[in-house]
Structure formats: structure tokens, C-alpha cells
Design a protein around this motif. Structure first.
Motif, PDB file in Angstrom:
ATOM      1  N   HIS A 138      -5.595  34.181  61.085  1.00 16.88           N
ATOM      2  CA  HIS A 138      -5.459  33.014  60.220  1.00 16.88           C
ATOM      3  C   HIS A 138      -5.554  31.752  61.081  1.00 16.88           C
ATOM      4  O   HIS A 138      -4.843  31.622  62.076  1.00 16.88           O
ATOM      5  N   CYS A 139      -6.437  30.844  60.717  1.00 16.87           N
ATOM      6  CA  CYS A 139      -6.444  29.508  61.321  1.00 16.87           C
ATOM      7  C   CYS A 139      -5.716  28.578  60.352  1.00 16.87           C
ATOM      8  O   CYS A 139      -6.193  28.355  59.231  1.00 16.87           O
ATOM      9  N   THR A 140      -4.565  28.069  60.750  1.00 10.06           N
ATOM     10  CA  THR A 140      -3.800  27.170  59.892  1.00 10.06           C
ATOM     11  C   THR A 140      -3.950  25.740  60.397  1.00 10.06           C
ATOM     12  O   THR A 140      -3.839  25.472  61.598  1.00 10.06           O
ATOM     13  N   PHE A 141      -4.193  24.847  59.461  1.00 14.49           N
ATOM     14  CA  PHE A 141      -4.309  23.417  59.747  1.00 14.49           C
ATOM     15  C   PHE A 141      -3.233  22.726  58.911  1.00 14.49           C
ATOM     16  O   PHE A 141      -3.329  22.679  57.690  1.00 14.49           O
ATOM     17  N   VAL A 142      -2.212  22.210  59.591  1.00 23.22           N
ATOM     18  CA  VAL A 142      -1.019  21.744  58.886  1.00 23.22           C
ATOM     19  C   VAL A 142      -0.898  20.215  58.931  1.00 23.22           C
ATOM     20  O   VAL A 142      -1.460  19.556  59.807  1.00 23.22           O
ATOM     21  N   PRO A 143      -0.144  19.653  57.990  1.00 20.39           N
ATOM     22  CA  PRO A 143       0.077  18.198  57.959  1.00 20.39           C
ATOM     23  C   PRO A 143       1.375  17.805  58.645  1.00 20.39           C
ATOM     24  O   PRO A 143       2.246  18.646  58.922  1.00 20.39           O
ATOM     25  N   GLU A 144       1.505  16.536  58.939  1.00 21.38           N
ATOM     26  CA  GLU A 144       2.789  15.887  59.243  1.00 21.38           C
ATOM     27  C   GLU A 144       3.451  16.317  60.549  1.00 21.38           C
ATOM     28  O   GLU A 144       4.610  15.976  60.781  1.00 21.38           O
ATOM     29  N   GLU A 145       2.747  17.040  61.414  1.00 19.44           N
ATOM     30  CA  GLU A 145       3.380  17.468  62.660  1.00 19.44           C
ATOM     31  C   GLU A 145       3.841  16.281  63.490  1.00 19.44           C
ATOM     32  O   GLU A 145       4.901  16.333  64.122  1.00 19.44           O
ATOM     33  N   GLU A 146       3.065  15.201  63.471  1.00 26.70           N
ATOM     34  CA  GLU A 146       3.374  14.051  64.315  1.00 26.70           C
ATOM     35  C   GLU A 146       4.633  13.301  63.873  1.00 26.70           C
ATOM     36  O   GLU A 146       5.135  12.446  64.608  1.00 26.70           O
ATOM     37  N   ILE A 147       5.126  13.600  62.698  1.00 27.19           N
ATOM     38  CA  ILE A 147       6.396  12.990  62.260  1.00 27.19           C
ATOM     39  C   ILE A 147       7.440  14.078  61.987  1.00 27.19           C
ATOM     40  O   ILE A 147       8.295  13.954  61.121  1.00 27.19           O
ATOM     41  N   GLY A 148       7.333  15.176  62.741  1.00 29.31           N
ATOM     42  CA  GLY A 148       8.370  16.197  62.703  1.00 29.31           C
ATOM     43  C   GLY A 148       8.067  17.422  61.864  1.00 29.31           C
ATOM     44  O   GLY A 148       8.883  18.340  61.818  1.00 29.31           O
ATOM     45  N   GLY A 149       6.925  17.439  61.184  1.00 31.27           N
ATOM     46  CA  GLY A 149       6.582  18.605  60.372  1.00 31.27           C
ATOM     47  C   GLY A 149       7.497  18.832  59.193  1.00 31.27           C
ATOM     48  O   GLY A 149       7.536  19.937  58.622  1.00 31.27           O
ATOM     49  N   VAL A 150       8.240  17.799  58.796  1.00 33.45           N
ATOM     50  CA  VAL A 150       9.258  17.947  57.756  1.00 33.45           C
ATOM     51  C   VAL A 150       8.651  18.428  56.435  1.00 33.45           C
ATOM     52  O   VAL A 150       9.205  19.306  55.770  1.00 33.45           O
ATOM     53  N   GLY A 334      -5.307  29.653  86.755  1.00 34.82           N
ATOM     54  CA  GLY A 334      -3.938  29.437  87.198  1.00 34.82           C
ATOM     55  C   GLY A 334      -3.133  28.799  86.078  1.00 34.82           C
ATOM     56  O   GLY A 334      -3.642  27.943  85.349  1.00 34.82           O
ATOM     57  N   ILE A 335      -1.891  29.242  85.903  1.00 31.50           N
ATOM     58  CA  ILE A 335      -1.050  28.671  84.845  1.00 31.50           C
ATOM     59  C   ILE A 335       0.322  28.303  85.403  1.00 31.50           C
ATOM     60  O   ILE A 335       0.772  28.849  86.410  1.00 31.50           O
ATOM     61  N   LYS A 336       0.966  27.371  84.735  1.00 32.84           N
ATOM     62  CA  LYS A 336       2.355  27.020  84.995  1.00 32.84           C
ATOM     63  C   LYS A 336       3.125  27.210  83.697  1.00 32.84           C
ATOM     64  O   LYS A 336       2.778  26.624  82.670  1.00 32.84           O
ATOM     65  N   LEU A 337       4.137  28.043  83.749  1.00 37.66           N
ATOM     66  CA  LEU A 337       4.935  28.373  82.571  1.00 37.66           C
ATOM     67  C   LEU A 337       6.089  27.392  82.472  1.00 37.66           C
ATOM     68  O   LEU A 337       6.898  27.282  83.394  1.00 37.66           O
ATOM     69  N   GLU A 338       6.169  26.667  81.338  1.00 36.89           N
ATOM     70  CA  GLU A 338       7.156  25.595  81.223  1.00 36.89           C
ATOM     71  C   GLU A 338       7.744  25.515  79.816  1.00 36.89           C
ATOM     72  O   GLU A 338       7.215  26.120  78.874  1.00 36.89           O
ATOM     73  N   VAL A 339       8.836  24.760  79.716  1.00 39.37           N
ATOM     74  CA  VAL A 339       9.448  24.420  78.436  1.00 39.37           C
ATOM     75  C   VAL A 339       8.803  23.135  77.943  1.00 39.37           C
ATOM     76  O   VAL A 339       8.725  22.147  78.684  1.00 39.37           O
ATOM     77  N   PHE A 340       8.352  23.135  76.699  1.00 36.23           N
ATOM     78  CA  PHE A 340       7.664  21.960  76.156  1.00 36.23           C
ATOM     79  C   PHE A 340       8.629  20.773  76.112  1.00 36.23           C
ATOM     80  O   PHE A 340       9.758  20.905  75.635  1.00 36.23           O
ATOM     81  N   PRO A 341       8.190  19.596  76.605  1.00 37.71           N
ATOM     82  CA  PRO A 341       9.114  18.465  76.673  1.00 37.71           C
ATOM     83  C   PRO A 341       9.379  17.782  75.338  1.00 37.71           C
ATOM     84  O   PRO A 341      10.420  17.155  75.141  1.00 37.71           O
ATOM     85  N   GLY A 342       8.427  17.862  74.408  1.00 38.45           N
ATOM     86  CA  GLY A 342       8.595  17.209  73.111  1.00 38.45           C
ATOM     87  C   GLY A 342       8.860  18.232  72.031  1.00 38.45           C
ATOM     88  O   GLY A 342       9.614  19.187  72.218  1.00 38.45           O
ATOM     89  N   GLY A 343       8.215  18.039  70.879  1.00 34.53           N
ATOM     90  CA  GLY A 343       8.402  18.971  69.767  1.00 34.53           C
ATOM     91  C   GLY A 343       7.067  19.310  69.139  1.00 34.53           C
ATOM     92  O   GLY A 343       6.218  18.439  68.953  1.00 34.53           O
ATOM     93  N   THR A 344       6.855  20.583  68.818  1.00 38.07           N
ATOM     94  CA  THR A 344       5.661  21.023  68.110  1.00 38.07           C
ATOM     95  C   THR A 344       6.087  21.920  66.955  1.00 38.07           C
ATOM     96  O   THR A 344       7.261  22.286  66.821  1.00 38.07           O
ATOM     97  N   ASP A 345       5.117  22.313  66.149  1.00 35.76           N
ATOM     98  CA  ASP A 345       5.427  23.206  65.034  1.00 35.76           C
ATOM     99  C   ASP A 345       5.810  24.602  65.485  1.00 35.76           C
ATOM    100  O   ASP A 345       6.309  25.401  64.687  1.00 35.76           O
ATOM    101  N   SER A 346       5.602  24.932  66.756  1.00 35.55           N
ATOM    102  CA  SER A 346       5.987  26.253  67.260  1.00 35.55           C
ATOM    103  C   SER A 346       7.477  26.505  67.083  1.00 35.55           C
ATOM    104  O   SER A 346       7.905  27.649  66.930  1.00 35.55           O
ATOM    105  N   ARG A 347       8.279  25.435  67.097  1.00 36.13           N
ATOM    106  CA  ARG A 347       9.722  25.643  66.974  1.00 36.13           C
ATOM    107  C   ARG A 347      10.087  26.242  65.627  1.00 36.13           C
ATOM    108  O   ARG A 347      11.050  27.010  65.522  1.00 36.13           O
ATOM    109  N   TYR A 348       9.317  25.914  64.588  1.00 32.89           N
ATOM    110  CA  TYR A 348       9.613  26.457  63.267  1.00 32.89           C
ATOM    111  C   TYR A 348       9.199  27.921  63.174  1.00 32.89           C
ATOM    112  O   TYR A 348       9.860  28.722  62.508  1.00 32.89           O
ATOM    113  N   LEU A 349       8.112  28.286  63.855  1.00 35.08           N
ATOM    114  CA  LEU A 349       7.691  29.680  63.887  1.00 35.08           C
ATOM    115  C   LEU A 349       8.687  30.511  64.687  1.00 35.08           C
ATOM    116  O   LEU A 349       9.111  31.587  64.248  1.00 35.08           O
ATOM    117  N   ARG A 350       9.087  30.013  65.863  1.00 39.52           N
ATOM    118  CA  ARG A 350      10.089  30.735  66.648  1.00 39.52           C
ATOM    119  C   ARG A 350      11.397  30.830  65.873  1.00 39.52           C
ATOM    120  O   ARG A 350      12.119  31.822  65.997  1.00 39.52           O
TER     121      ARG A 350
END
Length: 399
Positions: A138-150, A334-350
């Protein structure tokens, strides 16, 4: 004319960038129409869900796998972009101009319309080469992420429509890397935006009254800044990344009625991002102590108060991570594994138990998210499609 202008994938990318889906008051219809055309050309199922209002649609393009009973893969991106200071841009922010070096200037070129069309570019290759996968994509294209995904992903994950997608794993946005390595994000800090309400004795501006809001506000700010400085020193002394520590920033202070009147109330907004090692109950008690110690009549209310969300596992217990890492190794990246500094919609999926990885296939590039003259190199963009051509099959063909 740039050497890149006739490239099919670059044309599609630039068409999407020219849609001004910019806050505030976004009209998402042009995005929906663009994605509907893409779905038709690719032979993908097309659906629109509106978890809150028809003005804020979630667009879903689906490719059914050979074993649709397996948990599906979601390739997530957001359609909205942040506002621009057009007078500070050297190119029109929604013209998607491309210069002779292949730099494509547009709001959303890095954050994150590029990733949405890179997904589609990879799927276009698979479709044309009659490559099929076990798992549904599924490719999902969502709205409002830039203002918190509310009104977007936050509500969508609790709907029947979302649950019917049977999602096992999600890929979403990351951050461009300025080095040859790529950044990969497995977790996010909890966002706590706190409004402190400070009350005190009012009076004439010429007096030296005790218990004024100015005194109490100063005491409170000193405590916040002391904590902030300790986190700065911790990050510097232990070579931490910004996502490894708790940040605190004063963002709004308001109140007062007239320049010669000591106000009876001031309000201050503070943006805290709590590191993964922070005990939430203990930190809330710390806020209460700061209020008590700074003077009587101080309280706080929540503007955002996100719970602690478990990070996505990045070990052999997570088959999706194993498949993702296998792809990275195959490509020699090469990759660096890190904690995201801001907020994305991934937090709602997790938050509903779905493992999610944040990854933008952008390296050797300036980080221009939300900045003036945001651009992405055409060759970097096309390389990203090639990267997804390896990642997607490895994940979508998991047993």
C-alpha cells in the motif's frame, strides 16, 4: 535546458512538486487527482479515506500480493508542505525549476514529496518488468503531517479502513544526510508542549511589588534553562545525536494589557522532546516541582502530551528490519541508526504496534527541510528510486 528535464521520473516528480499543497487551508484535490492518474497508469487499486473530513483525505494506492493473507507493507508519505517566505527564494517555490546542475528547487523536494514519487518510480519499474510480490503493498499519501497529523494519520490508524489494510510494516520519511552515509530512524522522542500559566500581583508599572508574574516567570525560566544546559553538556560530552537527549525550548510568551501595568497573568509555551530514557511520570513531577519552587500561582496545561512509544526493534527479532538491513548491505550503503529529532507519522503507526522505519534515500545533500531554496539533486532523486528497487522486494517477499 537541463539534461534531466526529459527524464520520465523527473517529469513526474516535478509535476507533483508544482501542486501547492501548502499550509494553511490546503486544497488536497489536485494531489488526489495526480495520484489517481498515477494509480491508473500503474494499474494499482485506488481508494480515498477521510478519517475526519473530506477536505483532509488519505489516498491509498494498492498492489495486491500473491499471498494477500500475509501482513502488508505500507510505503507512507505526506502530501502537505510547510509555508514559504517567497521573497527569500531565488526560484518560485512551486515552479519546480531545475538548473544546469540538476538541482530541483521546490517546497517539498526534500520534505517529502520526493519520497512519495520515488516509491511510485520503483513500482513503475516492477510493473513494467512483470515483477510480483508475495505481500500486498500500500502506498499511503496522508494529509496534515506538517501540523501534527491530528486530522490525518493520528485518526486514520484507529479506523476500520486502516485495520483492513492488515499492515505488518511501514516505511516513512527520514532526514537527508550531509555525508555519504544515510540516516535511518527507528524511534521518536515524545512531544510534550506545555503551557505554563503564571499568576501574580498586579499594579502600577512604577512600583516594586512582591510576587509579580515577572519574578515568577524569571524563576521558572532559570530552572528550564538550567535543565536545558545540562542536556547540551550531556550531548556534547558523550557525542550524542540530538535525538538522544531531551530538548526544551521556549516558543511563546504572551500576556499583559499595557506598558505601565504589571499584569496579573502571563502564559509561556515550552516545547519539550523527551528522550527515550526519560521516565514520563518523573518528568511530569519535575514540571510540578518547578512550578512550586518558582512561586505560588503557577500551573500548566498540555498542548501536546504524547505517551512513551516503544521503538521499532532493530535486531534479529524483527524480520522486517532484517530484510531492510539486508537491502542496505546488498547495496553497500553506510547507515547511521538514530532517534528522529522531530515528529513524523511513524509515531502513530508504532503506537498501534506496527514497526516503522524512517528513511529518506538522500545523502551528500544539504539538509533543507522547511528552509528557503529547498532543493534536491536530480541524480540523488533517481538514485533513491534505485535504492527502493532493492528494499521493496526484500521486504515484500518475506514469508
Amino acid at each position: 535546458m537541463s539534461a534531466w528535464e526529459d527524464n520520465e521520473e523527473i517529469k513526474i516528480f516535478r509535476e507533483y512538486l508544482r501542486i501547492p499543497s501548502v499550509h494553511p487551508n490546503i486544497d488536497y484535490k489536485p494531489c488526489v487527482d495526480f495520484l489517481r492518474r498515477q494509480a491508473t497508469e500503474l494499474g494499482l487499486d485506488f481508494k480515498v479515506e477521510c478519517p475526519v473530513t473530506e477536505k483532509k483525505p488519505v489516498v491509498i494506492l494498492t498492489w495486491v500480493g500473491t499471498d494477500p493473507n500475509l501482513p502488508s507493507i505500507v510505503l507512507n508519505s505526506h502530501m502537505d508542505v510547510v509555508p514559504v517566505y517567497e521573497n527569500l527564494w531565488t526560484h518560485k517555490p512551486f515552479a519546480a525549476d531545475i538548473d544546469d546542475q540538476g538541482r530541483i528547487y521546490a517546497r517539498g523536494s526534500q520534505d517529502m514529496k520526493s519520497i512519495g514519487t520515488q516509491y511510485l518510480g520503483a513500482l513503475r519499474y516492477f510493473k513494467r518488468n512483470k515483477i510480483q510480490f508475495k505481500r500486498t503493498i500500500h502506498c499511503t499519501f496522508v494529509p496534515e503531517e506538517e501540523i501534527g497529523g491530528v486530522d490525518g494519520m493520528r485518526e486514520f490508524v484507529h479506523t476500520k479502513a486502516f485495520k483492513s489494510l492488515n499492515i505488518g510494516f511501514s516505511l516513512d520519511e527520514g532526514i537527508p544526510s550531509t555525508t555519504n552515509d544515510f540516516l535511518v530512524f527507528y524511534a521518536e522522542r515524545s512531544i510534550w508542549q506545555v503551557q505554563f500559566i503564571i499568576t501574580g500581583n498586579a499594579g502600577h508599572g512604577s512600583m516594586l511589588l512582591k510576587g509579580t508574574v515577572g519574578e515568577k516567570l524569571t524563576n521558572l525560566i532559570n530552572k528550564i534553562m538550567e535543565f536545558r544546559q545540562a542536556e547540551v553538556l550531556r550531548m556534547e560530552s558523550q557525542n550524542f545525536y540530538i535525538g538522544d537527549v531531551t530538548t526544551s525550548n521556549i516558543t511563546i510568551i504572551n500576556g499583559g494589557v499595557q506598558s505601565n501595568v504589571i499584569p496579573s497573568e502571563l502564559k509561556m509555551m515550552v516545547d519539550f522532546r523527551l528522550a527515550l530514557d526519560i521516565d514520563h511520570t518523573e518528568f511530569e513531577n519535575r514540571l510540578k516541582r518547578w512550578c512550586e519552587e518558582s512561586g505560588e500561582g503557577i500551573s500548566f496545561v498540555w498542548d501536546q502530551h504524547q505517551p512513551k512509544i516503544a521503538p521499532t526493534k532493530t535486531d534479529d527479532s524483527n524480520i522486517y528490519w532484517v530484510a531492510f538491513k539486508k537491502s542496505i548491505d546488498q547495496l553497500g550503503l553506510g547507515i547511521k541508526l538514530e532517534v528522529f529529532p522531530g515528529g513524523t507519522d511513524s509515531r502513530y503507526l508504532r503506537g498501534v504496534g506496527i514497526p516503522a522505519i524512517g528513511f529518506s534515500p538522500i545523502n551528500n545533500s544539504p539538509m533543507l527541510l522547511h528552509d528557503n531554496d529547498e532543493f534536491l539533486q536530480a541524480d540523488i532523486y533517481l538514485k533513491g528510486i534505485e535504492i527502493y528497487k532493492t528494499i521493496i522486494p526484500n521486504i515484500a517477499n518475506l514469508d
